[in-house]
Every structure is written in C-alpha cells, then in structure tokens.
Motif scaffolding. Structure first.
Motif, PDB file in Angstrom:
ATOM      1  N   MET A   1       0.817  -1.185   0.000  1.00  0.00           N
ATOM      2  CA  MET A   1       0.000   0.000   0.000  1.00  0.00           C
ATOM      3  C   MET A   1       0.873   1.267   0.000  1.00  0.00           C
ATOM      4  O   MET A   1       0.654   2.159  -0.791  1.00  0.00           O
ATOM      5  CB  MET A   1      -0.927  -0.048   1.211  1.00  0.00           C
ATOM      6  N   PHE A   2       1.813   1.309   0.897  1.00  0.00           N
ATOM      7  CA  PHE A   2       2.704   2.463   0.946  1.00  0.00           C
ATOM      8  C   PHE A   2       3.885   2.324  -0.003  1.00  0.00           C
ATOM      9  O   PHE A   2       4.716   3.218  -0.082  1.00  0.00           O
ATOM     10  CB  PHE A   2       3.218   2.681   2.371  1.00  0.00           C
ATOM     11  N   TYR A   3       3.940   1.198  -0.722  1.00  0.00           N
ATOM     12  CA  TYR A   3       5.030   0.988  -1.663  1.00  0.00           C
ATOM     13  C   TYR A   3       4.980   1.985  -2.820  1.00  0.00           C
ATOM     14  O   TYR A   3       6.015   2.372  -3.335  1.00  0.00           O
ATOM     15  CB  TYR A   3       5.016  -0.444  -2.197  1.00  0.00           C
ATOM     16  N   ARG A   4       3.771   2.371  -3.208  1.00  0.00           N
ATOM     17  CA  ARG A   4       3.653   3.359  -4.279  1.00  0.00           C
ATOM     18  C   ARG A   4       4.264   4.695  -3.861  1.00  0.00           C
ATOM     19  O   ARG A   4       5.010   5.308  -4.610  1.00  0.00           O
ATOM     20  CB  ARG A   4       2.194   3.578  -4.648  1.00  0.00           C
ATOM     21  N   LEU A   5       3.922   5.116  -2.661  1.00  0.00           N
ATOM     22  CA  LEU A   5       4.450   6.379  -2.161  1.00  0.00           C
ATOM     23  C   LEU A   5       5.959   6.295  -1.958  1.00  0.00           C
ATOM     24  O   LEU A   5       6.692   7.236  -2.289  1.00  0.00           O
ATOM     25  CB  LEU A   5       3.756   6.744  -0.847  1.00  0.00           C
ATOM     26  N   LEU A   6       6.436   5.171  -1.474  1.00  0.00           N
ATOM     27  CA  LEU A   6       7.866   4.974  -1.286  1.00  0.00           C
ATOM     28  C   LEU A   6       8.593   4.956  -2.629  1.00  0.00           C
ATOM     29  O   LEU A   6       9.667   5.549  -2.767  1.00  0.00           O
ATOM     30  CB  LEU A   6       8.119   3.664  -0.532  1.00  0.00           C
ATOM     31  N   THR A   7       8.006   4.325  -3.632  1.00  0.00           N
ATOM     32  CA  THR A   7       8.596   4.296  -4.967  1.00  0.00           C
ATOM     33  C   THR A   7       8.656   5.688  -5.579  1.00  0.00           C
ATOM     34  O   THR A   7       9.664   6.070  -6.189  1.00  0.00           O
ATOM     35  CB  THR A   7       7.796   3.354  -5.880  1.00  0.00           C
ATOM     36  N   LEU A   8       7.609   6.472  -5.404  1.00  0.00           N
ATOM     37  CA  LEU A   8       7.604   7.830  -5.944  1.00  0.00           C
ATOM     38  C   LEU A   8       8.635   8.713  -5.243  1.00  0.00           C
ATOM     39  O   LEU A   8       9.301   9.530  -5.892  1.00  0.00           O
ATOM     40  CB  LEU A   8       6.211   8.436  -5.816  1.00  0.00           C
ATOM     41  N   ALA A   9       8.779   8.544  -3.944  1.00  0.00           N
ATOM     42  CA  ALA A   9       9.786   9.322  -3.215  1.00  0.00           C
ATOM     43  C   ALA A   9      11.192   8.939  -3.674  1.00  0.00           C
ATOM     44  O   ALA A   9      12.058   9.811  -3.852  1.00  0.00           O
ATOM     45  CB  ALA A   9       9.635   9.104  -1.715  1.00  0.00           C
ATOM     46  N   PHE A  10      11.427   7.653  -3.877  1.00  0.00           N
ATOM     47  CA  PHE A  10      12.731   7.209  -4.355  1.00  0.00           C
ATOM     48  C   PHE A  10      13.004   7.725  -5.758  1.00  0.00           C
ATOM     49  O   PHE A  10      14.112   8.175  -6.068  1.00  0.00           O
ATOM     50  CB  PHE A  10      12.812   5.680  -4.322  1.00  0.00           C
ATOM     51  N   THR A  11      11.982   7.691  -6.608  1.00  0.00           N
ATOM     52  CA  THR A  11      12.141   8.162  -7.978  1.00  0.00           C
ATOM     53  C   THR A  11      12.484   9.650  -8.019  1.00  0.00           C
ATOM     54  O   THR A  11      13.384  10.069  -8.744  1.00  0.00           O
ATOM     55  CB  THR A  11      10.858   7.901  -8.785  1.00  0.00           C
ATOM     56  N   SER A  12      11.784  10.444  -7.229  1.00  0.00           N
ATOM     57  CA  SER A  12      12.075  11.875  -7.225  1.00  0.00           C
ATOM     58  C   SER A  12      13.446  12.160  -6.640  1.00  0.00           C
ATOM     59  O   SER A  12      14.144  13.074  -7.101  1.00  0.00           O
ATOM     60  CB  SER A  12      10.997  12.646  -6.466  1.00  0.00           C
ATOM     61  N   SER A  13      13.884  11.373  -5.665  1.00  0.00           N
ATOM     62  CA  SER A  13      15.221  11.583  -5.114  1.00  0.00           C
ATOM     63  C   SER A  13      16.305  11.212  -6.125  1.00  0.00           C
ATOM     64  O   SER A  13      17.366  11.846  -6.160  1.00  0.00           O
ATOM     65  CB  SER A  13      15.406  10.795  -3.817  1.00  0.00           C
ATOM     66  N   VAL A  14      16.048  10.230  -6.984  1.00  0.00           N
ATOM     67  CA  VAL A  14      17.003   9.891  -8.041  1.00  0.00           C
ATOM     68  C   VAL A  14      17.112  11.043  -9.040  1.00  0.00           C
ATOM     69  O   VAL A  14      18.207  11.415  -9.465  1.00  0.00           O
ATOM     70  CB  VAL A  14      16.598   8.574  -8.754  1.00  0.00           C
ATOM     71  N   GLY A  15      15.986  11.637  -9.404  1.00  0.00           N
ATOM     72  CA  GLY A  15      16.000  12.762 -10.327  1.00  0.00           C
ATOM     73  C   GLY A  15      16.742  13.965  -9.764  1.00  0.00           C
ATOM     74  O   GLY A  15      17.549  14.597 -10.453  1.00  0.00           O
ATOM     75  N   VAL A  16      16.495  14.276  -8.506  1.00  0.00           N
ATOM     76  CA  VAL A  16      17.192  15.396  -7.867  1.00  0.00           C
ATOM     77  C   VAL A  16      18.681  15.089  -7.745  1.00  0.00           C
ATOM     78  O   VAL A  16      19.526  15.973  -7.920  1.00  0.00           O
ATOM     79  CB  VAL A  16      16.556  15.712  -6.504  1.00  0.00           C
ATOM     80  N   THR A  17      19.023  13.833  -7.479  1.00  0.00           N
ATOM     81  CA  THR A  17      20.426  13.450  -7.389  1.00  0.00           C
ATOM     82  C   THR A  17      21.134  13.650  -8.725  1.00  0.00           C
ATOM     83  O   THR A  17      22.289  14.103  -8.759  1.00  0.00           O
ATOM     84  CB  THR A  17      20.556  11.985  -6.934  1.00  0.00           C
ATOM     85  N   LEU A  18      20.476  13.344  -9.822  1.00  0.00           N
ATOM     86  CA  LEU A  18      21.082  13.569 -11.143  1.00  0.00           C
ATOM     87  C   LEU A  18      21.354  15.048 -11.385  1.00  0.00           C
ATOM     88  O   LEU A  18      22.388  15.417 -11.938  1.00  0.00           O
ATOM     89  CB  LEU A  18      20.196  13.005 -12.242  1.00  0.00           C
ATOM     90  N   VAL A  19      20.427  15.906 -10.958  1.00  0.00           N
ATOM     91  CA  VAL A  19      20.642  17.344 -11.127  1.00  0.00           C
ATOM     92  C   VAL A  19      21.798  17.810 -10.244  1.00  0.00           C
ATOM     93  O   VAL A  19      22.625  18.623 -10.666  1.00  0.00           O
ATOM     94  CB  VAL A  19      19.346  18.121 -10.815  1.00  0.00           C
ATOM     95  N   ILE A  20      21.887  17.286  -9.039  1.00  0.00           N
ATOM     96  CA  ILE A  20      22.990  17.655  -8.152  1.00  0.00           C
ATOM     97  C   ILE A  20      24.317  17.147  -8.698  1.00  0.00           C
ATOM     98  O   ILE A  20      25.338  17.844  -8.638  1.00  0.00           O
ATOM     99  CB  ILE A  20      22.724  17.148  -6.723  1.00  0.00           C
ATOM    100  N   ILE A  21      24.317  15.946  -9.267  1.00  0.00           N
ATOM    101  CA  ILE A  21      25.544  15.416  -9.868  1.00  0.00           C
ATOM    102  C   ILE A  21      25.982  16.286 -11.043  1.00  0.00           C
ATOM    103  O   ILE A  21      27.176  16.530 -11.234  1.00  0.00           O
ATOM    104  CB  ILE A  21      25.342  13.952 -10.307  1.00  0.00           C
ATOM    105  N   ALA A  22      25.019  16.768 -11.827  1.00  0.00           N
ATOM    106  CA  ALA A  22      25.360  17.645 -12.948  1.00  0.00           C
ATOM    107  C   ALA A  22      26.021  18.928 -12.464  1.00  0.00           C
ATOM    108  O   ALA A  22      26.788  19.549 -13.197  1.00  0.00           O
ATOM    109  CB  ALA A  22      24.107  17.982 -13.750  1.00  0.00           C
ATOM    110  N   SER A  23      25.747  19.310 -11.243  1.00  0.00           N
ATOM    111  CA  SER A  23      26.345  20.525 -10.696  1.00  0.00           C
ATOM    112  C   SER A  23      27.636  20.262  -9.938  1.00  0.00           C
ATOM    113  O   SER A  23      28.546  21.092  -9.959  1.00  0.00           O
ATOM    114  CB  SER A  23      25.356  21.195  -9.734  1.00  0.00           C
TER     115      SER A  23
END
Length: 128
Positions: free
Chosen positions: A1-23
């Motif tokens: 049930m909370f796996y969807r929310l956990l997956t979305l949080a992980f996905t957004s953190s991966v995206g933000v990490t890519l932007v931080i790595i680019a910097s």
C-alpha cells in the motif's frame, strides 16, 4: 500500500540526485544546473492552488484551473530549456545539460505519479 508512495519518493530523489551530480562533479565546473531545482520546486504550486480554489467553487474545468495548467506548463518548458540555453551559451558543458534534462524527466514523472496516486479514491492516501 505504501510501496507506491515509497517508490515515488525514491524516484524523485534519483532525479534530484542527477541534477545535483550535474552541478557537483568537478569536470563540469559549474553550479548553474543546480538552480534548475527551483523550477522543480515551484512546478506544482499553481495547480495545487487552483485545485483548492476549484474544489470550493465546484466544477472541473474553470478559468482558474486552465490558467494554473498554463503557468505549470510554462514552468515545465522553462525547466527543460534552462540547461539547453546554458549549454548553448557555454556556461555549462553538454553532459551536465544531459544529466539535468534526464533528472528533470524523472522528477516530473514522479510529480505526475504523485498526482495520480493522490487522486485515486480507493486508497488511504486521499485523506492527506
């Protein structure tokens, strides 16, 4: 049930990490892509405000909601144009631009996923 929310949080953190790595990588030598996170933070604000306004008035399609979608799309397009313009101007390197663009795609897919999960009526997330 909370796996969807956990997956979305992980996905957004991966995206933000890519932007931080680019910097942050030393071979790119520029922190300008990090400013693109401002677009990611302000992107859902017009739609959230319009949803609160249209929920109290009623109706799905209103001038307020249409304006909010227009502003949101302007922010999304600007967030994709920002790293390309910086790379064309020579302020950042093209690989940093690519990392920022991929990070933006991942973050915006996660934001769309949050809207889908929170709109579902058969889950417990709607009470938030």
């Amino acid at each position: 049930m909370f796996y969807r929310l956990l997956t979305l949080a992980f996905t957004s953190s991966v995206g933000v990490t890519l932007v931080i790595i680019a910097s942050a990588l030393p071979q790119y030598k520029s922190w300008f892509p990090f400013l693109g996170l401002i677009f990611n933070l302000i992107c859902p604000i017009p739609t959230i405000i319009a949803r609160r306004r249209t929920d109290s008035v009623g109706g799905i399609s209103s001038a307020c909601m249409e304006s909010a979608i227009f502003i949101t799309m302007g922010i999304v397009v600007s967030s994709f144009a920002y790293p390309i313009v910086l790379a064309r101007a020579g302020l950042i390197m093209w690989p940093a631009s690519y990392l920022t663009l991929v990070g933006n795609v991942i973050v915006y897919l996660a934001i769309i996923g949050f809207y889908i999960v929170f709109e579902m009526e058969d889950t417990d997330y709607t009470m938030w």
